[in-house]
Design an enzyme around this catalytic site. Structure first.
Site, PDB file in Angstrom:
ATOM      1  N   ASP A   9     -67.418  -8.105 -43.170  1.00  0.00           N
ATOM      2  CA  ASP A   9     -66.197  -7.525 -43.750  1.00  0.00           C
ATOM      3  C   ASP A   9     -66.148  -6.000 -43.761  1.00  0.00           C
ATOM      4  O   ASP A   9     -65.625  -5.389 -44.699  1.00  0.00           O
ATOM      5  CB  ASP A   9     -65.989  -8.028 -45.183  1.00  0.00           C
ATOM      6  CG  ASP A   9     -65.803  -9.527 -45.273  1.00  0.00           C
ATOM      7  OD1 ASP A   9     -65.704 -10.191 -44.225  1.00  0.00           O
ATOM      8  OD2 ASP A   9     -65.779 -10.043 -46.391  1.00  0.00           O
ATOM      9  N   LYS A  85     -63.477 -15.635 -41.505  1.00  0.00           N
ATOM     10  CA  LYS A  85     -63.676 -16.452 -42.700  1.00  0.00           C
ATOM     11  C   LYS A  85     -62.498 -16.276 -43.642  1.00  0.00           C
ATOM     12  O   LYS A  85     -61.744 -15.307 -43.534  1.00  0.00           O
ATOM     13  CB  LYS A  85     -65.000 -16.095 -43.392  1.00  0.00           C
ATOM     14  CG  LYS A  85     -65.036 -14.716 -44.026  1.00  0.00           C
ATOM     15  CD  LYS A  85     -66.384 -14.494 -44.720  1.00  0.00           C
ATOM     16  CE  LYS A  85     -66.496 -13.146 -45.369  1.00  0.00           C
ATOM     17  NZ  LYS A  85     -65.565 -12.877 -46.452  1.00  0.00           N
ATOM     18  N   CYS A 118     -68.526 -10.612 -51.343  1.00  0.00           N
ATOM     19  CA  CYS A 118     -68.893 -11.313 -50.106  1.00  0.00           C
ATOM     20  C   CYS A 118     -70.340 -11.086 -49.689  1.00  0.00           C
ATOM     21  O   CYS A 118     -70.953 -11.990 -49.125  1.00  0.00           O
ATOM     22  CB  CYS A 118     -67.934 -10.913 -48.983  1.00  0.00           C
ATOM     23  SG  CYS A 118     -66.236 -11.427 -49.354  1.00  0.00           S
TER      24      CYS A 118
END
Length: 187
Positions: A9, A85, A118
């Site tokens: 990310d 995701k 995350c």
């Protein structure tokens, strides 16, 4: 056996001007870029994970937006694996676990954003799946939070989550320490 770099990310919305700017995201992105360069120079496997929000009311990582794109500091090259995701856990409803099993990694080097969400979830999941993890603590970023009406500065959030992960779920190291360890393997 190999060492795999897992970048999670590192996307535009977390950088200045993005919809969810993180504390020291540029510095963390530069550290992640150094790791990425070290892996590329040694032809070691790199996996990018990108979050795309499909949750109603989401305010960032919206499908088709520039904010959801991987930041230029770590932009994937052709041939580098990218997984999308929709949950904090990079393994949940993605083919990441199977892909990594095919590489038979000796260890995962993990870096990315947000440390408290995350990164925490992905590191714990990876350890639970039996992977040996090293977390590049300086190549991760988070933000200010609050609890019970009290503000918690990003530096405290970062330190608390890195401390919680270190030892049981991962070895937390600096990017420089990780790059140095890659050099020692080359010799």
């Amino acid at each position: 056996m190999s060492t795999v770099l897992l970048l999670v990310d590192i996307q535009n919305d977390y950088f200045p001007g993005g919809a969810m700017e993180l504390h020291h995201s540029e510095e963390a992105g530069k550290k992640a870029s150094q790791l990425l360069q070290a892996f590329r120079e040694r032809a070691l496997p790199v996996v990018h994970v990108r979050h795309v929000s499909n949750r109603p009311g989401a305010a960032f990582f919206l499908p088709g937006t520039k904010g959801a794109e991987i930041h230029e500091l770590v932009r994937p090259l052709q041939g580098e694996q990218v997984f999308v995701k929709h949950f904090p856990n990079s393994f949940r409803e993605t083919p990441l676990n199977g892909y990594l099993r095919g590489l038979t990694p000796e260890r995962l080097i993990i870096a990315g954003m947000m440390t408290h969400m995350c990164i925490d979830t992905t590191v714990r999941a990876a350890a639970g799946l039996g992977f040996t993890c090293t977390l590049a603590g300086d190549a991760c970023a988070t933000r200010d939070l609050s609890f019970d009406g009290k503000p918690i500065p990003a530096e405290m959030v970062q330190a608390a989550f890195l401390a919680a992960l270190n030892g049981t779920y991962a070895q937390v190291k600096t990017s420089e320490e990780i790059c140095t360890s890659l050099l020692s393997v080359d010799q």
